[in-house]
Design an enzyme around this catalytic site. Structure first.
Site, short mmCIF file in Angstrom:
data_model
loop_
_atom_site.label_atom_id
_atom_site.label_comp_id
_atom_site.label_asym_id
_atom_site.label_seq_id
_atom_site.Cartn_x
_atom_site.Cartn_y
_atom_site.Cartn_z
CB CYS A 264 37.81 36.62 43.69
SG CYS A 264 38.24 38.30 44.16
CD GLU B 115 35.95 31.28 41.92
OE1 GLU B 115 36.83 30.67 41.31
OE2 GLU B 115 36.14 32.37 42.48
CE LYS C 244 50.24 35.06 31.86
NZ LYS C 244 49.03 35.44 31.08
CD GLU D 77 45.33 39.32 46.54
OE1 GLU D 77 44.73 39.78 45.57
OE2 GLU D 77 45.77 40.01 47.47
#
Ligand code: NAD
Length: 481
Positions: A288, A383, A178, A254
């Site tokens: 990331c 982040e 997905k 992750e």
């Protein structure tokens, strides 16, 4: 109008199909801010059908049983087809998320390498044998785990999807992928190419849809699944981990990052500036691994920032489809732009000053360097996932390590120094899954990849992927009678 746009369906059991009720979603090109394609919008039913197809293909189909050589051939054939369709794949990612086309082409090359590497790795893998004093031998079998659900993010659409799909297939699993709802089209193209390459029906399925109350949640709560590999936000990782726990399904997560980039005053400055630019402005910081916190030793702080700001201002900004473009003027979506922009509000800056950059046109944020925010400011702790770097000064090695380790994340860090002992010492002391010394982004797919703390659970890459995507079995044989 949407009927004229190209259509991208689900890929289930070897066929490209629309949703059962015909539901669709547009995918928007962030540069033009217009839909450029129509995509099937799946939910519970499409997710269930895809898992059932993958289950059947695993339980009764040829894929897990054909052996490494034949699978290796088919996976390399898929990689060949991806190379033939590289422009189509790269354009799909560029239009879906606005990344410069040269970077999207690089992602396609890496995606091809993901398949070639893991096909070769699985075929060449050895199995440990343990000769026992009792006259027995114990050896290891690496049998496929079964049905793998792979859920990927929007920042490296094809690359992150293939990083999961490739090892899963190489080890004989069947897969339901997905992709992120904002960047779905390259996954359908991959599914089409898998059919053309001759992968048996049900081996690689693609389901489109959203996460919560949609295809994502349906896939992660299905008890017929054997592994879930997820890349995305840390908060989503927690939700997926909880869903998987109900069925005791192993997960690999992750997650987010807040990479610290430490530059000591003995560093090669040209090299450090080059990588500091790449670390936060490549893919407009929607990475990331982004080096979103920069720590520079006091002796070179002012000079470094002067050079750094000048290099940031030189980046070529333009149409992402233009090969000359280095930096996209648009972030991946309006929602994401709104989030990144919020980090430039005074309350997020924590007293920091904007040296260069700021909000651009449309959904854009320019390459932005913020000097001297307080260590607890949002811009330092959270982040951002955009082209915004928080620059701070430090005096000692101990202080640099303490500052670098002072967030909940621990995906990666960078160290620039010409002092060999310090490079090793600091690398050992950083709480991070990967530390790059005098470089950045360089990967060997045999090495572990993953994060500590809020940056993830588990490692993938080489033998680490093998352990996750297989069900290792010990066989104990009596040798001496
Ligand atoms: P996200 O968590 O919003 O979405 C990722 C995927 O999860 C999408 O496919 C989404 O549809 C799906 N999803 C969302 N909620 C779900 C749910 N409840 N159940 C099942 N599926 C669900 O992340 P994103 O915004 O697409 O990606 C950006 C994030 O990904 C950043 O935090 C970034 O750091 C992280 N990331 C990490 C790595 C890494 O290797 N550690 C690599 C790339 C991106």
């Amino acid at each position: 109008m949407s009927t004229e746009l190209p259509f991208f369906g689900h890929v289930v059991n070897g066929e490209e199909v629309p949703s059962i009720d015909g539901a669709t979603m547009p995918t928007v090109d962030p540069y033009t801010r217009e839909p450029w394609a129509t995509v099937a919008l799946g939910g519970q039913k499409e997710a269930d059908l895809a898992v059932a197809a993958a289950r059947e293909a695993f339980d009764s189909g040829p894929w897990p049983r054909m052996g490494f050589d034949k699978r290796h051939q088919l996976i390399h054939r898929l990689a060949d087809l991806m190379e033939e369709h590289a422009d189509e794949l790269a354009t799909a990612d560029t239009r879906d998320m606005g990344k410069p086309i040269t970077q999207a082409r690089h992602d396609v090359a890496r995606s091809v390498w993901n398949f070639r590497f893991f096909a070769d790795h699985a075929r060449m893998s050895t199995a440990d044998t343990y000769p026992m004093d009792s006259g027995h031998h114990a050896y290891t079998r690496w049998d496929p785990a079964g049905v793998v659900v792979a859920i990927s993010p929007w920042n490296f659409p094809l690359m992150m999807s293939t990083w999961k799909v490739a090892p899963a297939l190489a080890w004989g699993n069947t897969v339901v992928l997905k992709p992120a709802e904002d960047t779905p089209t390259s996954a359908t193209i991959l599914g089409r190419l898998a059919i053309e390459a001759g992968l048996p029906p049900g081996v690689l399925n693609v389901v489109h849809g959203y996460g919560p109350d949609s295809a994502g949640a349906a896939l992660t709560s299905n008890p017929d699944v054997d592994r879930i590999t997820f890349t995305g936000e840390s908060g989503t990782g927690r939700i997926i981990s909880a869903a998987a726990a109900k069925n005791l399904i192993p997960v690999s997560l992750e997650l987010g990052g807040k990479g610290a980039n430490i530059v000591f005053d003995d560093a090669d400055l040209d090299n450090a500036v080059h990588w500091a630019i790449e670390a936060i402005f490549r893919n407009a910081g929607q990475v990331c691994l982004a080096g979103s916190r920069l720590y520079v030793q006091r002796g070179i702080y002012d000079e470094f920032l002067t050079r750094y700001a000048a290099a940031a201002e030189k980046l070529v900004v333009g149409d992402p489809k233009d090969p000359a473009t280095q930096f996209s003027p648009a972030l991946a979506s309006q929602e994401h732009f709104t989030k990144v922009r919020s980090f430039l509000e005074p309350e997020a800056l924590g007293g920091g000053t904007v040296l260069t950059g700021g909000v651009g046109d449309g959904w854009g944020v320019r390459p932005t360097i913020v000097r001297d925010p307080s260590p607890d400011a949002r811009i330092v702790q959270e982040e951002i996932f955009g082209p915004v770097v928080a620059a701070s000064v430090f005096d000692t090695e101990e202080e640099a390590v303490r500052l670098a380790n002072a967030t909940p994340y621990g995906l990666n860090a960078m160290v620039f120094t010409e002092n060999l002992s310090r490079a090793h010492r600091v690398s050992a002391n950083l709480a991070a899954g990967t530390v790059w010394v005098n470089c950045f982004f360089i990967r060997d797919l045999r090495a572990p990849f993953g994060g500590v703390g809020d940056s993830g659970v588990g490692r993938e890459g080489g033998n680490f992927s093998r352990e996750f995507f297989t069900e290792p079995k010990a066989v104990v044989m009596q040798i001496a009678r």
